[in-house]
Design an enzyme around this catalytic site. Sequence first.
Site, PDB file in Angstrom:
ATOM      1  CB  CYS A   1      -0.937   0.039   1.198  1.00 24.83           C
ATOM      2  SG  CYS A   1      -1.824  -1.426   1.471  1.00 24.83           S
TER       3      CYS A   1
ATOM      4  CG  HIS B   1      -4.143  -3.626   4.247  1.00 21.20           C
ATOM      5  ND1 HIS B   1      -5.070  -2.639   4.145  1.00 21.20           N
ATOM      6  CD2 HIS B   1      -4.688  -4.550   5.051  1.00 21.20           C
ATOM      7  CE1 HIS B   1      -6.117  -2.957   4.859  1.00 21.20           C
ATOM      8  NE2 HIS B   1      -5.911  -4.101   5.426  1.00 21.20           N
TER       9      HIS B   1
HETATM   10  N1  GLN Z   1      -2.439   6.362   2.687  1.00 19.05           N
HETATM   11  C1  GLN Z   1      -2.474   5.643   1.452  1.00 19.05           C
HETATM   12  C2  GLN Z   1      -3.834   5.672   0.798  1.00 19.05           C
HETATM   13  O1  GLN Z   1      -4.812   5.900   1.443  1.00 19.05           O
HETATM   14  C3  GLN Z   1      -2.020   4.199   1.667  1.00 19.05           C
HETATM   15  C4  GLN Z   1      -2.925   3.444   2.578  1.00 19.05           C
HETATM   16  C5  GLN Z   1      -2.379   2.091   2.908  1.00 19.05           C
HETATM   17  O2  GLN Z   1      -1.208   1.933   3.181  1.00 19.05           O
HETATM   18  N2  GLN Z   1      -3.279   1.153   2.942  1.00 19.05           N
HETATM   19  O3  GLN Z   1      -3.949   5.482  -0.388  1.00 19.05           O
END
Ligand code: GLN
Length: 715
Positions: free
Chosen positions: A567, A665
């Site tokens: 992610c 994730h």
């Molecule tokens: N903050 C990022 C997003 O919302 C990554 C989120 C995550 O790591 N799941 O796209």
Amino acid sequence: MNPRVRIACLAADAARWGTTQLLHRGGGNAPGAVALRLDPGIIGSLGDALERSVVVTGTNGKTTTTGLAADALGARGERVVCNRAGNNMESGIAAALVEARRERPRVGCFECDELYTVRVLPRLRPRALVLLNLFRDQLDRYGEIDHTQDVIAEALRRSPETAIAFNADDPLCAAIASRVDNPGVPFGIDEPTDLEADRISDSRFCAQCNAPLDYAYVHYGQLGKYRCPSCGWERPELAFAAVNVSLTCGGYEFDVEDRRGEKVVRHHVTTRYSGLYMVYNVMAALVACILGGGSVEHFQEVLDAYEPASGRGKTYALDGGYAVVSNLAKNPTGFNRMIQQVRAADGRYVALFLNDNDADGHDVSWIWDIDLERLRDLSDLRCVCVGGTRREDMAVRVKYAELGCPIELIEGVEDALRFVGAGEKLHVIANYTAFPPVVAELERLAGSWAAPVSQAATSVSWVERAEPDEVALDRPLRIVHLYPDALNLYGDGGNIASLSKRCAWRGIPCRVDQVLMGQELDLSDADIVLLGGGADRDQLAVCHELQGQREKLAAYVADGGVLLAICGGYQLLGHYYMMGEERVEGLHVLDVETTAGSTRLIGNVAVESAVCGQPIVGFENHAGRTLLGAGEKPLGRALVGGTGNNGEDGGEGVLHDGVVGTYLHGPILPKNPGVTDWLIGRALRRRGVDLELAPLPDDLEQLAHDVALKIATHR
Ligand code: GLN
């Protein structure tokens, strides 16, 4: 009462009668929903008849604190309206007000879900909002914690007279208070308590300048006395402070100092509770009572008489000297507190229930953020039973904690009791929707269960693992976990556990090195690198940290280095991540670019990929939409529509030499051991070792995989 309010109330009465009398269900929300439909302003109309009210919100402890505060506010015979059963959305609060209206209560004390504060506060305009804490919890509903903070701050702005009584030990709560003009009443524990810090903290960075916070001491989670070495932002001066906190055999005792006036006023409190979190809850209830205009004269009596809601922390005595303790825990921080209690009791039998219903959150990744490994300290742990709709996931989690005892998949408490030794105690920890059935079963068993005459059942589902022969390597495989202090949002530790255990179980020597923020990054002899997921704010901090080190990571990837990027970590490898106007500069290691959308892609996912023989299953939760450049290939094809890199082209993640980037994730690896083995195999080949990876007994992993696949493709 105006006619509209009157009609709404009568309709709600009818709805209550219908749900309780005809459908035999609790009338917690339905009457409120009906009333709100007919009069969306009903909370304001009925709330105006109250002389004063307080609202309690925060991740953990709402029901207990609200119940206690309501009792304290009513200690002198005052009639208090309260949504005691924990129906804490707008409808639950409306229902409580409608139901109590004929008694003409003068005081209101309500528990409110964090995201509903923005609907409730502007209407109710309470004297105070008590903000207990903010921890990662149901992230598939709340998004990232930043969003919850925004909502609460907005609620306060729309009710400017409301004071915010907040847990100042929690930087996430203090950050909200610093953003609004409402009067602030900080409370906290003003001395070290010497507890072992949790592995996961939900706030490591300064809310003002994003530099890592320094702590003089930590109580648990991110709670403690912090200061930003860069801009000087720190825990606010406490208006109410718990001091002289001591744990006696009966529970915690402490003094709450009211430091608001010239002269400090002290309230001595004795509790029957042995969890430090109860010090916060009790102190918050005391503060709520004071700010709500109650008298604290009877506070100790109220506390002594207080019965926690429906079976929480209760011990049930059963036939034959057996006993069962029932505890509720909905998120890693809450779970860690309960694990602490099992350790304190030197428990021998544990049953963990995990559900993934709407109210629990569909994402069970958080179980990898629990410090379950701490149960290894128990001197004689005999058996861990796992139940609930996602018991297979919990079984895998327990397996990787290597507690050295059997793991049993069970249907309910009675089933678990088959594995408990004669007359012994079972410690149950269940999450939100798993808890009421446990309590109902225990209520039933307390009157009817007959202890078995024969010995406890012995496990058939567990075999002691044979010690494997050590594989000869010139040096151990080096697994590098990059910035677990920043990128660790959804149980990323599970991936490290899967990599390291699957090496160890095959006799492949390996070691795990963490590189923390501010530490020198050395990838020269790295074999597998992990970059985890993170909230936008954390990503920004890591992006600054990594900018000067781009070359090292680029060289590692160009050399065929194995890298798993999840992610937020995956996004960082590309050219940029646009969060609205703000650009998070990427490392330009992969030809991908990401832009945050206005909605989040959230849900169970299954991906068909060349990396692994069966679909890769997991959970995604991201705002970013990622597009791959012409030369990049996706990790696979999402089997579930509207998911993956951008919800549009069906591609999920990226596969670029040794790099696997994915939106699945947290603990993607434990449930997809084929992906783990692909990474290990590739890392070994890069070292010139041609080793056929021996198969491992993956029955539990396979069960968890199959459940997740079914959910992803059927829901
Ligand atoms: N903050 C990022 C997003 O919302 C990554 C989120 C995550 O790591 N799941 O796209």
